[in-house]
Design a protein around this motif. Structure first.
Motif, PDB file in Angstrom:
ATOM      1  N   GLU A 146      -2.539  12.824   2.985  1.00 49.14           N
ATOM      2  CA  GLU A 146      -3.621  11.932   3.410  1.00 49.14           C
ATOM      3  C   GLU A 146      -4.719  11.813   2.363  1.00 49.14           C
ATOM      4  O   GLU A 146      -5.513  10.881   2.398  1.00 49.14           O
ATOM      5  CB  GLU A 146      -4.236  12.453   4.717  1.00 49.14           C
ATOM      6  CG  GLU A 146      -3.244  12.441   5.856  1.00 49.14           C
ATOM      7  CD  GLU A 146      -3.675  13.367   6.989  1.00 49.14           C
ATOM      8  OE1 GLU A 146      -4.780  13.159   7.507  1.00 49.14           O
ATOM      9  OE2 GLU A 146      -2.907  14.285   7.324  1.00 49.14           O
ATOM     10  N   ASP A 147      -4.772  12.806   1.441  1.00 43.41           N
ATOM     11  CA  ASP A 147      -5.851  12.785   0.470  1.00 43.41           C
ATOM     12  C   ASP A 147      -5.609  11.797  -0.659  1.00 43.41           C
ATOM     13  O   ASP A 147      -6.534  11.373  -1.344  1.00 43.41           O
ATOM     14  CB  ASP A 147      -6.047  14.193  -0.118  1.00 43.41           C
ATOM     15  CG  ASP A 147      -6.450  15.169   0.976  1.00 43.41           C
ATOM     16  OD1 ASP A 147      -7.084  14.708   1.941  1.00 43.41           O
ATOM     17  OD2 ASP A 147      -6.117  16.362   0.860  1.00 43.41           O
ATOM     18  N   GLU A 148      -4.351  11.446  -0.856  1.00 43.84           N
ATOM     19  CA  GLU A 148      -4.053  10.541  -1.962  1.00 43.84           C
ATOM     20  C   GLU A 148      -4.524   9.134  -1.664  1.00 43.84           C
ATOM     21  O   GLU A 148      -4.341   8.625  -0.556  1.00 43.84           O
ATOM     22  CB  GLU A 148      -2.556  10.532  -2.243  1.00 43.84           C
ATOM     23  CG  GLU A 148      -2.126  11.736  -3.033  1.00 43.84           C
ATOM     24  CD  GLU A 148      -0.934  11.407  -3.905  1.00 43.84           C
ATOM     25  OE1 GLU A 148      -0.996  10.400  -4.642  1.00 43.84           O
ATOM     26  OE2 GLU A 148       0.043  12.151  -3.833  1.00 43.84           O
ATOM     27  N   ALA A 149      -5.045   8.498  -2.662  1.00 45.55           N
ATOM     28  CA  ALA A 149      -5.485   7.115  -2.488  1.00 45.55           C
ATOM     29  C   ALA A 149      -4.285   6.203  -2.339  1.00 45.55           C
ATOM     30  O   ALA A 149      -3.215   6.488  -2.852  1.00 45.55           O
ATOM     31  CB  ALA A 149      -6.324   6.686  -3.690  1.00 45.55           C
ATOM     32  N   GLY A 150      -4.454   5.126  -1.641  1.00 41.20           N
ATOM     33  CA  GLY A 150      -3.393   4.123  -1.558  1.00 41.20           C
ATOM     34  C   GLY A 150      -2.430   4.347  -0.417  1.00 41.20           C
ATOM     35  O   GLY A 150      -1.666   3.457  -0.086  1.00 41.20           O
ATOM     36  N   ALA A 151      -2.442   5.552   0.151  1.00 40.99           N
ATOM     37  CA  ALA A 151      -1.519   5.805   1.257  1.00 40.99           C
ATOM     38  C   ALA A 151      -2.133   5.340   2.567  1.00 40.99           C
ATOM     39  O   ALA A 151      -3.346   5.216   2.700  1.00 40.99           O
ATOM     40  CB  ALA A 151      -1.155   7.282   1.324  1.00 40.99           C
ATOM     41  N   GLY A 152      -1.303   5.117   3.540  1.00 38.59           N
ATOM     42  CA  GLY A 152      -1.800   4.721   4.850  1.00 38.59           C
ATOM     43  C   GLY A 152      -1.153   3.436   5.328  1.00 38.59           C
ATOM     44  O   GLY A 152      -0.787   2.586   4.534  1.00 38.59           O
ATOM     45  N   ILE A 153      -0.991   3.357   6.643  1.00 38.38           N
ATOM     46  CA  ILE A 153      -0.360   2.187   7.241  1.00 38.38           C
ATOM     47  C   ILE A 153      -1.408   1.426   8.035  1.00 38.38           C
ATOM     48  O   ILE A 153      -2.177   2.022   8.795  1.00 38.38           O
ATOM     49  CB  ILE A 153       0.776   2.611   8.201  1.00 38.38           C
ATOM     50  CG1 ILE A 153       1.733   3.611   7.542  1.00 38.38           C
ATOM     51  CG2 ILE A 153       1.528   1.381   8.719  1.00 38.38           C
ATOM     52  CD1 ILE A 153       2.551   3.076   6.418  1.00 38.38           C
ATOM     53  N   GLU A 154      -1.448   0.119   7.841  1.00 39.48           N
ATOM     54  CA  GLU A 154      -2.396  -0.705   8.586  1.00 39.48           C
ATOM     55  C   GLU A 154      -1.624  -1.484   9.652  1.00 39.48           C
ATOM     56  O   GLU A 154      -0.572  -2.047   9.368  1.00 39.48           O
ATOM     57  CB  GLU A 154      -3.075  -1.681   7.624  1.00 39.48           C
ATOM     58  CG  GLU A 154      -4.132  -2.523   8.307  1.00 39.48           C
ATOM     59  CD  GLU A 154      -4.780  -3.516   7.350  1.00 39.48           C
ATOM     60  OE1 GLU A 154      -4.747  -3.288   6.129  1.00 39.48           O
ATOM     61  OE2 GLU A 154      -5.303  -4.531   7.856  1.00 39.48           O
ATOM     62  N   PHE A 155      -2.166  -1.481  10.869  1.00 38.85           N
ATOM     63  CA  PHE A 155      -1.529  -2.234  11.961  1.00 38.85           C
ATOM     64  C   PHE A 155      -2.316  -3.498  12.240  1.00 38.85           C
ATOM     65  O   PHE A 155      -3.538  -3.475  12.277  1.00 38.85           O
ATOM     66  CB  PHE A 155      -1.392  -1.343  13.195  1.00 38.85           C
ATOM     67  CG  PHE A 155      -0.372  -0.275  12.989  1.00 38.85           C
ATOM     68  CD1 PHE A 155       0.954  -0.501  13.294  1.00 38.85           C
ATOM     69  CD2 PHE A 155      -0.725   0.946  12.424  1.00 38.85           C
ATOM     70  CE1 PHE A 155       1.918   0.473  13.060  1.00 38.85           C
ATOM     71  CE2 PHE A 155       0.230   1.922  12.183  1.00 38.85           C
ATOM     72  CZ  PHE A 155       1.556   1.688  12.504  1.00 38.85           C
ATOM     73  N   ARG A 156      -1.592  -4.571  12.396  1.00 39.27           N
ATOM     74  CA  ARG A 156      -2.214  -5.885  12.513  1.00 39.27           C
ATOM     75  C   ARG A 156      -1.599  -6.669  13.653  1.00 39.27           C
ATOM     76  O   ARG A 156      -0.464  -6.442  14.037  1.00 39.27           O
ATOM     77  CB  ARG A 156      -1.965  -6.695  11.238  1.00 39.27           C
ATOM     78  CG  ARG A 156      -2.593  -6.140  10.014  1.00 39.27           C
ATOM     79  CD  ARG A 156      -2.139  -6.944   8.806  1.00 39.27           C
ATOM     80  NE  ARG A 156      -2.932  -6.567   7.642  1.00 39.27           N
ATOM     81  CZ  ARG A 156      -2.767  -7.090   6.438  1.00 39.27           C
ATOM     82  NH1 ARG A 156      -1.835  -8.027   6.243  1.00 39.27           N
ATOM     83  NH2 ARG A 156      -3.523  -6.725   5.435  1.00 39.27           N
ATOM     84  N   LYS A 157      -2.373  -7.624  14.125  1.00 36.08           N
ATOM     85  CA  LYS A 157      -1.808  -8.671  14.966  1.00 36.08           C
ATOM     86  C   LYS A 157      -1.615  -9.907  14.106  1.00 36.08           C
ATOM     87  O   LYS A 157      -2.549 -10.337  13.416  1.00 36.08           O
ATOM     88  CB  LYS A 157      -2.728  -8.980  16.142  1.00 36.08           C
ATOM     89  CG  LYS A 157      -2.722  -7.870  17.172  1.00 36.08           C
ATOM     90  CD  LYS A 157      -3.591  -8.207  18.364  1.00 36.08           C
ATOM     91  CE  LYS A 157      -3.544  -7.061  19.371  1.00 36.08           C
ATOM     92  NZ  LYS A 157      -4.531  -7.237  20.465  1.00 36.08           N
ATOM     93  N   LEU A 158      -0.427 -10.472  14.150  1.00 38.20           N
ATOM     94  CA  LEU A 158      -0.141 -11.654  13.342  1.00 38.20           C
ATOM     95  C   LEU A 158      -0.095 -12.895  14.231  1.00 38.20           C
ATOM     96  O   LEU A 158       0.338 -12.822  15.382  1.00 38.20           O
ATOM     97  CB  LEU A 158       1.208 -11.500  12.638  1.00 38.20           C
ATOM     98  CG  LEU A 158       1.154 -11.073  11.167  1.00 38.20           C
ATOM     99  CD1 LEU A 158       0.494  -9.713  11.037  1.00 38.20           C
ATOM    100  CD2 LEU A 158       2.530 -11.060  10.555  1.00 38.20           C
ATOM    101  N   ALA A 159      -0.505 -14.017  13.644  1.00 43.44           N
ATOM    102  CA  ALA A 159      -0.449 -15.294  14.367  1.00 43.44           C
ATOM    103  C   ALA A 159       0.971 -15.835  14.293  1.00 43.44           C
ATOM    104  O   ALA A 159       1.246 -16.854  13.654  1.00 43.44           O
ATOM    105  CB  ALA A 159      -1.457 -16.273  13.754  1.00 43.44           C
ATOM    106  N   MET A 160       1.893 -15.124  14.930  1.00 43.67           N
ATOM    107  CA  MET A 160       3.279 -15.587  14.948  1.00 43.67           C
ATOM    108  C   MET A 160       3.947 -15.211  16.263  1.00 43.67           C
ATOM    109  O   MET A 160       3.480 -14.329  16.985  1.00 43.67           O
ATOM    110  CB  MET A 160       4.075 -14.998  13.772  1.00 43.67           C
ATOM    111  CG  MET A 160       4.331 -13.502  13.847  1.00 43.67           C
ATOM    112  SD  MET A 160       5.221 -12.851  12.381  1.00 43.67           S
ATOM    113  CE  MET A 160       6.927 -13.200  12.808  1.00 43.67           C
ATOM    114  N   GLN A 161       5.010 -15.938  16.575  1.00 45.31           N
ATOM    115  CA  GLN A 161       5.807 -15.642  17.750  1.00 45.31           C
ATOM    116  C   GLN A 161       7.277 -15.905  17.455  1.00 45.31           C
ATOM    117  O   GLN A 161       7.604 -16.989  16.991  1.00 45.31           O
ATOM    118  CB  GLN A 161       5.381 -16.519  18.933  1.00 45.31           C
ATOM    119  CG  GLN A 161       6.135 -16.140  20.202  1.00 45.31           C
ATOM    120  CD  GLN A 161       5.978 -17.158  21.315  1.00 45.31           C
ATOM    121  OE1 GLN A 161       6.429 -18.286  21.174  1.00 45.31           O
ATOM    122  NE2 GLN A 161       5.347 -16.752  22.396  1.00 45.31           N
ATOM    123  N   PRO A 162       8.184 -14.927  17.658  1.00 43.50           N
ATOM    124  CA  PRO A 162       7.863 -13.564  18.059  1.00 43.50           C
ATOM    125  C   PRO A 162       7.385 -12.745  16.863  1.00 43.50           C
ATOM    126  O   PRO A 162       7.412 -13.250  15.756  1.00 43.50           O
ATOM    127  CB  PRO A 162       9.234 -13.067  18.531  1.00 43.50           C
ATOM    128  CG  PRO A 162      10.219 -13.790  17.667  1.00 43.50           C
ATOM    129  CD  PRO A 162       9.619 -15.148  17.454  1.00 43.50           C
TER     130      PRO A 162
END
Lengths: 439, 439
Positions: B298-314
């Protein structure tokens, strides 16, 4: 056999030779394979759906399972207040029943509990927190006791809202996939979804590729005078894989009939199809013919390789037949790199795809306008296959390199074969021709 | 991030999400591979021809190497009679020299001996038998002492006739293949022909596919109430292979953050890209988000997952980022089978092809006319992807199945995705739309 003759020897047309091959090669016997091993293979039987999908009514949203009457007329100002009786997680057996005035917190994919008639998305509620609308649920891990207390519902829901009905995707007894379907990712997905771990398909054929010629040295080794590097065994092994086969490359075999014969006999055990290159012409050291006349069980009917001259350029000398106790089909291609590659495209690829049980064994072909500076000349009475670069947008094709059958460098720049018919001896720029797309 | 909002949460467009992914994923480091292991891979450096092809002047026919003056004016009636000094087989080092009045019997591909200026095909001679024209040579095995005596030549030959000149295919120092070339059969042929046993390419990415969900049962096992079969892990593993990857399927992981976290950490060792399905929405048991926030260093820069809502279906909920000490890219897709498959096509496939170093990472798309009975409705503000069947000849597309994201049976009948833009809420039959071909 056509009436065309060349040096008094009979000459076959490309079409006749291909027809003879396709009349002989039969689809492989089906086997049961694990789903992912069956990718790209052809389904042998219709597959029927054993259970309806979805197998049970389930929620299409994260939210609350409710009775319609309980949320009728609900709004943010005048919410319906319901008693939360617990969680229904995806995968839960579902031991809750939703009564009047009650709601069960439900996850996407979880079974709709008895008593509930609709699902309201969590975003239409206060999530049980007693404040305004929420964007999602509190994670289970943060409150492992599950949902309880009260939830305020801000919008009404129609009967069956956000409910995926049992069998709405497919019904038990319906046909999921038809025999003959090629199994790609989404067909494999469907088979998995209906519980199939294995499937009966025609397997990928095992193709043994063997180059012959005492002049051949393996790449990476030193090259003595008079030697060239073996490229055919690499090209045709890669091409056989592209066509869908499991391909084995056997390095170059020297021009010695006994060595070749024993190598072929050794390879029969792992071959559904054998492909050789070289040694099929009229030279004194063209030992492929000699060797192939006596491979396998000579007493069995149907075995034997026939060598022909074809009315084509490149690729005139060709051998085809079957050998060994299992009548394994064998195609003996000429040794020039371009000749062998063109022969592979015209004869071996359709044979491989026939073994796979595919309905369409041919490369797509289009008509395209010839773009070049000078008219092209083509030998009379032969179907010529020139290497070309196809421009789909312009509907045009231009020749790449010359017509020499050794122009392997040009072949690597080509993406199609330009077909010049037998009766054509000169093609003017602008003429429309058939183009076989190699993509 | 667009200004569009949904329940006050920010919403990203499909284009923005894809751009973010492609800006993060980098082509894999090149490695040296054996030729046949490099099939389908992208060449990293220009390849220069180390030796001219052919490496020496050689015969393009089985025949006799002669001096031009010796066969001038020859005819069947008045043949040129030449002394045969021996055989030049393909692969021979060539110790013969052809003098005046002499000929060497020569095989296709054999080096033109010193003194000789042209080759006359064996069919233009009596083959040394003293009778009329022959159709081929006597096999070496039938007369192992080789050719001797006299040969009658029935036709003249121009200088260099039937001789392939050294370097006429490619010259040493020329560029054989350009960096960025995808290695297919004919490119592999060329590399072999110039003596290359190995080649530096970007390897196929190793993609680990993991489905999540406590409701998932493996195909072939019994199905309890509330359970469904795991299909996503099969579908996406097959799709990753189709895209060019080496794909590993990890069976369904239960909805438990600790289990998921440790499974992902275990898999990192063999992954160039991780793909999960399920657990990314707003439910209380959507543990993928929870687990992925603390995987790796977790200390390293650049790591991590971002969760988003997208304007798409499905496919509204999506996660993307990198995890672990090597910042391995990870895409967290939604769990509905159709949502996950569409998400794979839109986001994972381009990521895989970027890892491979391919220039064109996208599926081809065309414009096609919508064929259906009723107008289609589409949610406002969302780009909708409908499953379709494309008719190339008619330039038309018809929807297959409905818009429900669980309609996996219909997906198996589709061959394209129909794209309905964000601002469109109704599409009349006959409207022209973008169609992504899944070929």
């Amino acid at each position: 056999m056509t009436s065309t003759t060349d040096q008094a020897a009979p000459v076959w047309s490309v079409t006749e030779h291909l027809e003879d091959i396709l009349a002989t090669v039969q689809p492989l016997e089906p086997i049961e394979l694990q789903l992912l091993d069956a990718q790209g293979c052809v389904l042998v039987d219709d597959v029927t759906v054993p259970l309806s999908l979805p197998p049970f009514d389930n929620s299409s949203m994260d939210g609350y399972a409710v009775r319609v009457a309980d949320v009728e007329g609900a709004s943010e100002e005048f919410p319906a207040v319901l008693e939360v009786i617990g969680d229904v997680a995806a995968g839960s057996a579902g031991d809750l029943t939703v009564g009047a005035g009650q709601a069960a917190r439900i996850m996407t994919g979880a079974p709709l509990p008895p008593g509930a008639e609709a699902v309201v998305p969590v975003e239409w509620t206060d999530g049980g927190l007693g404040a305004g609308p929420v964007g999602g649920m509190t994670p289970h891990s943060a409150s492992p006791e599950g949902a309880s207390g009260e939830v305020r519902v801000h919008r009404p829901a129609a009967a069956r809202a956000h409910v995926r009905a049992q069998g709405s995707d497919v019904q038990a007894g319906e046909r999921a996939l038809a025999a003959g379907t090629v199994l790609g990712p989404s067909q494999i997905a469907l088979l998995a979804a209906i519980g199939r771990a294995t499937v009966r398909v025609r397997p990928r054929p095992r193709v043994v590729v063997m180059s012959t010629g005492s002049e051949l040295t393996q790449p990476g080794e030193g090259l003595a005078h008079g030697q060239i590097y073996d490229s055919n065994s690499f090209a045709l092994t890669a091409a056989a894989r592209d066509a869908g086969a499991i391909a084995y490359r056997v390095g170059a075999v020297a021009d010695d009939a006994e060595t070749l014969r024993s190598t072929i006999e050794d390879q029969l055990i792992r071959a559904d199809l054998l492909v050789t290159t070289g040694g099929v012409s009229v030279g004194a050291y063209d030992v492929v013919k000699e060797a192939l006349e006596s491979v396998g069980d000579e007493d069995e009917a149907g075995a034997g390789i026939e060598f022909r001259k074809l009315a084509m350029q490149p690729g005139k000398p060709q051998g085809f037949g079957s050998i060994g106790p299992d009548h394994t089909p064998l195609l003996a291609l000429p040794g020039n790199p371009v000749s062998s590659y063109v022969s592979f495209e015209l004869f071996v690829r359709p044979a491989i795809r026939t073994l796979m049980g595919l309905a369409d064994v041919h490369r797509p072909s289009v008509r395209a306008e010839l773009r070049c500076e000078e008219p092209l000349s083509s030998p009379k009475g032969k179907r010529q296959f020139l290497r070309g670069a196809y421009d789909a947008e312009a509907g045009a094709v231009r020749p790449v390199g010359g017509s020499g059958s050794h122009l392997i460098a040009a072949l690597a720049q080509a993406d199609c074969l330009i077909v010049v018919p037998e009766d054509t001896t000169e093609v003017a720029p602008g003429t429309e021709l058939e183009v076989i797309l190699l993509g």
